[in-house]
Scaffold this motif. Sequence first.
Motif, mmCIF file in Angstrom:
data_model
loop_
_atom_site.group_PDB
_atom_site.id
_atom_site.type_symbol
_atom_site.label_atom_id
_atom_site.label_comp_id
_atom_site.label_asym_id
_atom_site.label_seq_id
_atom_site.Cartn_x
_atom_site.Cartn_y
_atom_site.Cartn_z
ATOM 1 N N SER A 50 0.609 -1.068 -0.438
ATOM 2 C CA SER A 50 -0.156 0.163 -0.116
ATOM 3 C C SER A 50 1.103 1.114 0.066
ATOM 4 C CB SER A 50 -0.708 0.109 1.099
ATOM 5 O OG SER A 50 -1.405 1.700 1.064
ATOM 6 N N SER A 51 0.440 2.584 -0.769
ATOM 7 C CA SER A 51 1.267 3.238 -0.750
ATOM 8 C C SER A 51 1.105 4.804 0.230
ATOM 9 C CB SER A 51 1.369 4.491 -2.050
ATOM 10 O OG SER A 51 -0.401 4.537 -2.989
ATOM 11 N N TYR A 52 -0.208 4.079 1.046
ATOM 12 C CA TYR A 52 -0.668 4.807 2.027
ATOM 13 C C TYR A 52 0.104 6.036 3.172
ATOM 14 C CZ TYR A 52 -3.432 6.613 5.726
ATOM 15 O OH TYR A 52 -3.474 7.917 7.001
ATOM 16 N N ARG A 53 0.602 6.850 3.504
ATOM 17 C CA ARG A 53 1.429 7.566 3.785
ATOM 18 C C ARG A 53 1.179 8.379 5.257
ATOM 19 N NH1 ARG A 53 3.345 3.426 2.395
ATOM 20 N NH2 ARG A 53 5.678 2.730 1.292
ATOM 21 N N GLY A 54 -0.218 8.448 5.154
ATOM 22 C CA GLY A 54 -1.079 9.170 5.835
ATOM 23 C C GLY A 54 -1.665 10.400 5.662
ATOM 24 N N CYS A 55 -2.160 11.284 5.914
ATOM 25 C CA CYS A 55 -3.020 11.857 5.568
ATOM 26 C C CYS A 55 -2.314 12.938 4.163
ATOM 27 C CB CYS A 55 -3.844 13.541 5.846
ATOM 28 S SG CYS A 55 -2.538 14.651 6.980
ATOM 29 N N ILE A 56 -2.925 13.372 2.875
ATOM 30 C CA ILE A 56 -2.824 14.343 1.625
ATOM 31 C C ILE A 56 -1.679 15.532 2.307
ATOM 32 C CG2 ILE A 56 -2.672 14.837 -0.513
ATOM 33 C CD1 ILE A 56 -3.564 11.974 0.101
ATOM 34 N N GLU A 57 -1.145 16.180 2.161
ATOM 35 C CA GLU A 57 -0.037 17.074 1.790
ATOM 36 C C GLU A 57 -1.221 18.236 1.657
ATOM 37 O OE1 GLU A 57 2.953 19.537 4.036
ATOM 38 O OE2 GLU A 57 2.278 17.668 4.069
ATOM 39 N N ILE A 58 -1.363 18.366 0.657
ATOM 40 C CA ILE A 58 -2.063 19.354 0.714
ATOM 41 C C ILE A 58 -3.323 19.896 2.111
ATOM 42 C CG2 ILE A 58 -3.389 18.764 -1.219
ATOM 43 C CD1 ILE A 58 -3.510 20.968 -2.829
ATOM 44 N N GLU A 59 -4.024 18.544 1.896
ATOM 45 C CA GLU A 59 -5.044 18.905 3.160
ATOM 46 C C GLU A 59 -4.689 19.122 4.231
ATOM 47 O OE1 GLU A 59 -7.584 15.445 2.397
ATOM 48 O OE2 GLU A 59 -7.591 15.969 0.133
ATOM 49 N N ARG A 60 -3.120 17.984 4.574
ATOM 50 C CA ARG A 60 -2.686 18.639 5.920
ATOM 51 C C ARG A 60 -2.463 20.183 5.900
ATOM 52 N NH1 ARG A 60 1.964 19.106 8.591
ATOM 53 N NH2 ARG A 60 3.206 19.184 6.957
ATOM 54 N N GLN A 61 -1.926 20.721 5.229
ATOM 55 C CA GLN A 61 -1.503 22.319 5.146
ATOM 56 C C GLN A 61 -2.862 22.638 5.124
ATOM 57 O OE1 GLN A 61 1.475 23.852 5.211
ATOM 58 N NE2 GLN A 61 2.232 21.618 5.634
ATOM 59 N N ALA A 62 -4.218 22.031 4.146
ATOM 60 C CA ALA A 62 -5.495 22.939 4.589
ATOM 61 C C ALA A 62 -5.981 23.480 5.980
ATOM 62 C CB ALA A 62 -6.303 22.544 3.618
ATOM 63 N N VAL A 63 -5.720 22.061 6.554
ATOM 64 C CA VAL A 63 -6.549 22.175 8.253
ATOM 65 C C VAL A 63 -6.040 23.371 8.983
ATOM 66 C CG1 VAL A 63 -7.879 20.405 7.411
ATOM 67 C CG2 VAL A 63 -5.639 20.068 8.696
ATOM 68 N N LEU A 64 -4.462 22.970 8.561
ATOM 69 C CA LEU A 64 -4.252 24.284 9.432
ATOM 70 C C LEU A 64 -4.120 25.494 9.468
ATOM 71 C CD1 LEU A 64 -0.177 22.277 9.127
ATOM 72 C CD2 LEU A 64 -1.291 22.770 11.197
ATOM 73 N N ARG A 65 -3.961 25.716 8.007
ATOM 74 C CA ARG A 65 -4.327 27.411 7.695
ATOM 75 C C ARG A 65 -5.933 27.443 8.229
ATOM 76 N NH1 ARG A 65 -2.723 25.982 2.573
ATOM 77 N NH2 ARG A 65 -5.082 26.218 2.041
ATOM 78 N N PHE A 66 -6.464 26.854 8.263
ATOM 79 C CA PHE A 66 -8.385 26.922 8.948
ATOM 80 C C PHE A 66 -7.936 27.252 10.671
ATOM 81 C CE2 PHE A 66 -11.785 24.636 11.139
ATOM 82 C CZ PHE A 66 -12.838 25.323 10.015
ATOM 83 N N LYS A 67 -6.693 26.606 10.661
ATOM 84 C CA LYS A 67 -6.614 26.380 12.333
ATOM 85 C C LYS A 67 -6.933 28.095 12.778
ATOM 86 C CE LYS A 67 -4.420 24.865 16.351
ATOM 87 N NZ LYS A 67 -3.523 24.089 17.066
ATOM 88 N N LYS A 68 -5.775 28.585 11.995
ATOM 89 C CA LYS A 68 -5.189 30.153 12.312
ATOM 90 C C LYS A 68 -6.188 31.258 12.329
ATOM 91 C CE LYS A 68 -0.358 29.303 10.461
ATOM 92 N NZ LYS A 68 0.206 29.433 9.397
ATOM 93 N N ASP A 69 -6.966 30.879 11.734
ATOM 94 C CA ASP A 69 -8.473 31.564 11.725
ATOM 95 C C ASP A 69 -9.065 31.354 12.662
ATOM 96 O OD1 ASP A 69 -7.164 33.105 9.555
ATOM 97 O OD2 ASP A 69 -8.259 32.557 8.685
ATOM 98 N N LEU A 70 -8.808 30.558 13.851
ATOM 99 C CA LEU A 70 -9.809 29.872 14.388
ATOM 100 C C LEU A 70 -9.800 30.166 15.803
ATOM 101 C CD1 LEU A 70 -11.142 26.451 13.742
ATOM 102 C CD2 LEU A 70 -12.538 28.194 13.207
ATOM 103 N N ILE A 71 -10.920 30.870 16.869
ATOM 104 C CA ILE A 71 -10.166 31.400 18.241
ATOM 105 C C ILE A 71 -10.470 29.950 19.036
ATOM 106 C CG2 ILE A 71 -11.057 32.482 19.974
ATOM 107 C CD1 ILE A 71 -11.074 34.763 18.308
ATOM 108 N N ASP A 72 -9.687 29.225 19.542
ATOM 109 C CA ASP A 72 -9.275 27.875 20.633
ATOM 110 C C ASP A 72 -9.422 28.062 22.318
ATOM 111 O OD1 ASP A 72 -9.896 25.356 21.245
ATOM 112 O OD2 ASP A 72 -8.183 24.578 20.059
#
Length: 320
Positions: A22-44
């Motif tokens: 299997s070539s699965y190595r975890g989440c897709i990099e572009i999607e990992r970066q997307a959720v990290l950018r999403f987090k930056k705009d959140l107040i947590d």
Amino acid sequence: MSIFLAFLFISTTLNISFCGGSSYRGCIEIERQAVLRFKKDLIDPSNLLASWTSGHADCCTWSGIFCDNLTGHVLELNLTTPPLISIVDSTMRPRLGGKVNPSLLDLKHLRSLDLSFNNFSGIQIPKFLCYMHNLRYLDLSANSFQGIIPHQLGNLSNLQYLALGSGSDVDDVGWLTSLSVLEVDNLGWLSSLSLLKHLDLSGVNLSESSDWLHVINTLPSLVVLKLSFCEIHHFPQLPIVNFSFLETLDLSANHFEGPIPYGLQNLTSLRYLDLSQNYFNSSIPNWFYRLSRLQRLSLGSNWLKGTLGILGKSDIYRRA
């Protein structure tokens, strides 16, 4: 025997291909970066997203993120805030707030987005959500979004679950949230969502949408319909014919007057019916007996009079 050996060889080869190779190595990099950018705009304030760090490579292991086991694509984003820390003293948990970053558009395989019970007060429902065409499940309820619900939500033709209002189940968890300040000028866009099974617009101001029943009557797959606290004044004289699967109908806390609509007797699949906190002012209709699957009926805070034999009660239902 040779057939058996051939089958064994093929099975072994497939196992190596699907497991060891299997070539699965975890989440897709572009999607990992997307959720990290999403987090930056959140107040947590509760640090609910503590696991979302650039040092932890596999975003599929992060809180609230669910991925495809083979491809690693993000399929679900569940960021609802559990409303209570303590049921005993009704202590409320600080909720996510801030902005909803359009980086979510990079999650092209996302099927489920749940941002319910957070605090995006003062902003409109982001229009970019209308381009997330793979969504089957969208819950933005109890978020204090404001303004007109974008008509472009009608582009999400794969939706089966849509909740946009104040959150009609807050009493079930013991936590009261403020009503939504969302409104619609018409509901025509809903007619494009023919796969909808669950629709919750509780608390959304529908007073300007005189066609609300006509539009919703075009959604034949509905199982749950919740329209409480929607400022609805008029129940149109329209035959209700397309709700053959409807099990839950909540029309409570509106401004309906006169007799209970005769067309409701055709909803023979109903299990839960809530007409409480309205201005119905007739005798309780005998056709309630025809709703043989009905398990829960709420008629309180109306001006109804009569015998309700299906629940073994004889009462006068007065407004508080």
